[in-house]
Structure formats: structure tokens, C-alpha cells
Design a protein around this motif. Structure first.
Motif, PDB file in Angstrom:
ATOM      1  N   THR A   1       7.760  14.941  -2.691  1.00  0.00           N
ATOM      2  CA  THR A   1       6.345  14.696  -2.440  1.00  0.00           C
ATOM      3  C   THR A   1       6.129  13.265  -1.945  1.00  0.00           C
ATOM      4  OG1 THR A   1       6.142  14.146  -4.782  1.00  0.00           O
ATOM      5  CG2 THR A   1       5.527  16.378  -4.124  1.00  0.00           C
ATOM      6  N   TYR A   2       4.957  13.026  -1.359  1.00  0.00           N
ATOM      7  CA  TYR A   2       4.709  11.687  -0.818  1.00  0.00           C
ATOM      8  C   TYR A   2       3.316  11.170  -1.190  1.00  0.00           C
ATOM      9  CZ  TYR A   2       2.044  13.931   3.025  1.00  0.00           C
ATOM     10  OH  TYR A   2       1.128  14.654   3.757  1.00  0.00           O
ATOM     11  N   ILE A   3       3.156   9.868  -0.970  1.00  0.00           N
ATOM     12  CA  ILE A   3       1.898   9.166  -1.199  1.00  0.00           C
ATOM     13  C   ILE A   3       1.260   8.883   0.165  1.00  0.00           C
ATOM     14  CG2 ILE A   3       0.864   7.021  -2.060  1.00  0.00           C
ATOM     15  CD1 ILE A   3       3.416   6.857  -3.937  1.00  0.00           C
ATOM     16  N   ALA A   4      -0.026   9.152   0.302  1.00  0.00           N
ATOM     17  CA  ALA A   4      -0.757   8.802   1.529  1.00  0.00           C
ATOM     18  C   ALA A   4      -1.554   7.528   1.279  1.00  0.00           C
ATOM     19  CB  ALA A   4      -1.689   9.929   1.950  1.00  0.00           C
ATOM     20  N   VAL A   5      -1.396   6.555   2.172  1.00  0.00           N
ATOM     21  CA  VAL A   5      -2.155   5.308   2.084  1.00  0.00           C
ATOM     22  C   VAL A   5      -3.120   5.265   3.267  1.00  0.00           C
ATOM     23  CG1 VAL A   5      -2.058   2.796   1.982  1.00  0.00           C
ATOM     24  CG2 VAL A   5      -0.248   4.144   0.918  1.00  0.00           C
ATOM     25  N   VAL A   6      -4.411   5.249   2.950  1.00  0.00           N
ATOM     26  CA  VAL A   6      -5.467   5.375   3.958  1.00  0.00           C
ATOM     27  C   VAL A   6      -6.314   4.108   3.952  1.00  0.00           C
ATOM     28  CG1 VAL A   6      -7.380   6.841   4.736  1.00  0.00           C
ATOM     29  CG2 VAL A   6      -5.519   7.845   3.396  1.00  0.00           C
TER      30      VAL A   6
END
Length: 248
Positions: A119-124
Motif C-alpha cells: 500500500t502507499y501514502i498519497a501526499v497532496v
């Protein structure tokens, strides 16, 4: 936790991976090591899963060098935050493999691989001006063993930009929303996803922004559920918390 570390150390001695003298030194400094100007918490990785991080702002450069020098002997990865270029140059003298992440103002030394989940982290981010804080979150999360997807400059002034990247955002396990001005991005993202959103207010904005206070209060008063708020400009805290959630 101390028992687990002792067992691991004894096993390494038994298998010949660690000399007895080195093992005694490690035992002596198992909880923490007092080097005079700092007490380095070597037990933190056992307690929390991650080694201690060096906060550089306000520290004497010579003291930072001493701390890094001692931490290098343990063979752990090193992460130093709020580090200016002169701090990096000083660290590089004692550790040539140190890397500098200029936008994030961070120094990293990678000595060992960390398991990375699928899984991954989204940085917005709301705008391009928020990228330095976002990069602090990105570098932190990557050093702690996470995949990260960046989605930058998708603020609410042009909502179609955010909607055009919604697939990347909704597929993340946790989202970090970084925004200044009025900080509305976190509420909008929180209303579109079924994942935890870590909101990071930045100090970007005109006078009434009050150096990020307006964005902080806006995020704290978000009507979207599932939004948790970090301190102003605290990309490191967001990256650390996102890593903990991503690895649950």
C-alpha cells in the motif's frame, strides 16, 4: 522489548556476527547513551518501531556532528529534520554517503533496508508553495519504509485538478493534505475519500493567514469526518503518522 534485543544480541554473538567486546558496548548503551550534549535514545526503535530522529533547528553544528557520529556506530538509518545546507556540509564531512533533500531541508543516511508494504501514502498539496512541507512528509515516509505518490498543486481554486487525480488519491491507504491560505483542501479531500486524511496547515498566505493559524483553525473545524490535523508546517509529523497507519 529489552529481552528481545538481548536475545538478538546473544544470537549474533553465538553466530560470530558480533564480537564480544562490541556486544558489551551495545549492552552498556541499550536504553540510551549519554554523550554529554545529548542522551541518544537507542531504545526508541524497540519501543516505537522507528529510531530517534535528529531535529537540527537551533542545535549547534558541532553538536549535530557528535550525535550523527555516535548514531553511525549503531548502523541504523539516520533522519535529520530542519537542516540547512551548512549543517549538511558539516555532516557530509563525517559521513560522505549522507544525502541532502533541499526542498524538505532534511538529511538522510541509509544504512539498511526497511520493509515496504504494498500500500502507499498519497501526499497532496493545495499549491506549489506548499511543496517544501509536503516534501518533508514524503522524505520522512520513504525513510520509514513506505511508497509515496505525490499529487501537487491541486488546490480548491481549481477543483478540476483535484478531481482529475482522484484515482491516485482514493487508492492510497492514507492521505496527507498540505495547504496554506484558508486550508480548505483537507475538508474537500476528506469529503471525497474513505481513508484517513492527515491535514497539514502551512504558513503560506497573506497577512490574515497569521503564519498558518487561519489554515490550522479551518482544518480543526473541518466538517468532513476522518480528518486529523497536524501542527503548522509539520510535514515530519504527518509523514511519521502516515507511516504508522500505512503499516497497520
Amino acid at each position: 522489548m529489552i529481552v528481545a534485543e538481548l536475545r538478538k544480541l546473544l544470537e549474533n554473538v553465538k553466530n560470530g556476527h558480533v564480537e564480544i567486546e562490541n556486544a558489551l558496548e551495545q549492552l552498556k548503551n541499550l536504553p540510551y547513551k549519554d554523550i554529554g550534549i545529548a542522551k541518544i535514545d537507542y531504545h526508541r526503535e524497540l519501543r516505537n518501531g522507528y529510531p530517534e530522529v535528529i531535529y537540527c533547528q537551533g542545535k549547534d553544528i558541532g553538536h549535530i556532528q557528535q550525535i550523527v557520529q555516535d548514531m553511525l556506530r549503531r548502523g541504523n538509518n539516520i533522519l535529520a529534520t530542519r537542516a540547512e545546507k551548512d549543517v549538511y556540509e558539516a555532516v557530509k564531512k563525517i559521513c560522505p554517503e549522507a544525502e541532502y533533500h533541499e526542498l524538505a531541508r532534511m538529511i538522510t543516511v541509509k544504512r539498511k533496508e526497511v520493509p515496504v508494504p504494498d500500500t502507499y501514502i498519497a501526499v497532496v498539496t493545495g499549491g506549489t508553495a506548499d511543496i517544501p512541507v509536503a516534501e518533508e512528509a514524503v522524505v520522512t515516509a520513504q525513510m520509514l519504509g513506505n511508497k509515496v505518490e505525490r499529487v501537487y498543486d491541486v488546490g480548491v481554486a481549481g477543483l478540476h485538478r483535484l478531481l482529475g487525480n482522484l484515482d491516485i488519491i482514493t487508492s492510497a491507504k492514507v492521505i496527507i493534505a498540505v495547504a496554506g491560505m484558508e486550508g480548505a483542501l483537507a475538508s474537500v479531500v476528506g469529503g471525497l475519500v474513505d481513508k484517513p486524511v492527515l491535514a497539514v496547515p502551512t504558513s503560506i498566505g497573506y497577512g490574515a493567514n497569521f503564519h498558518g493559524l487561519a489554515a490550522l483553525l479551518c482544518m480543526l473545524n473541518s466538517c468532513a469526518s476522518g480528518v486529523a490535523v497536524m501542527n503548522i508546517d509539520n510535514g515530519f509529523g504527518a509523514g511519521y503518522m502516515a507511516s504508522m497507519i500505512n503499516k497497520l
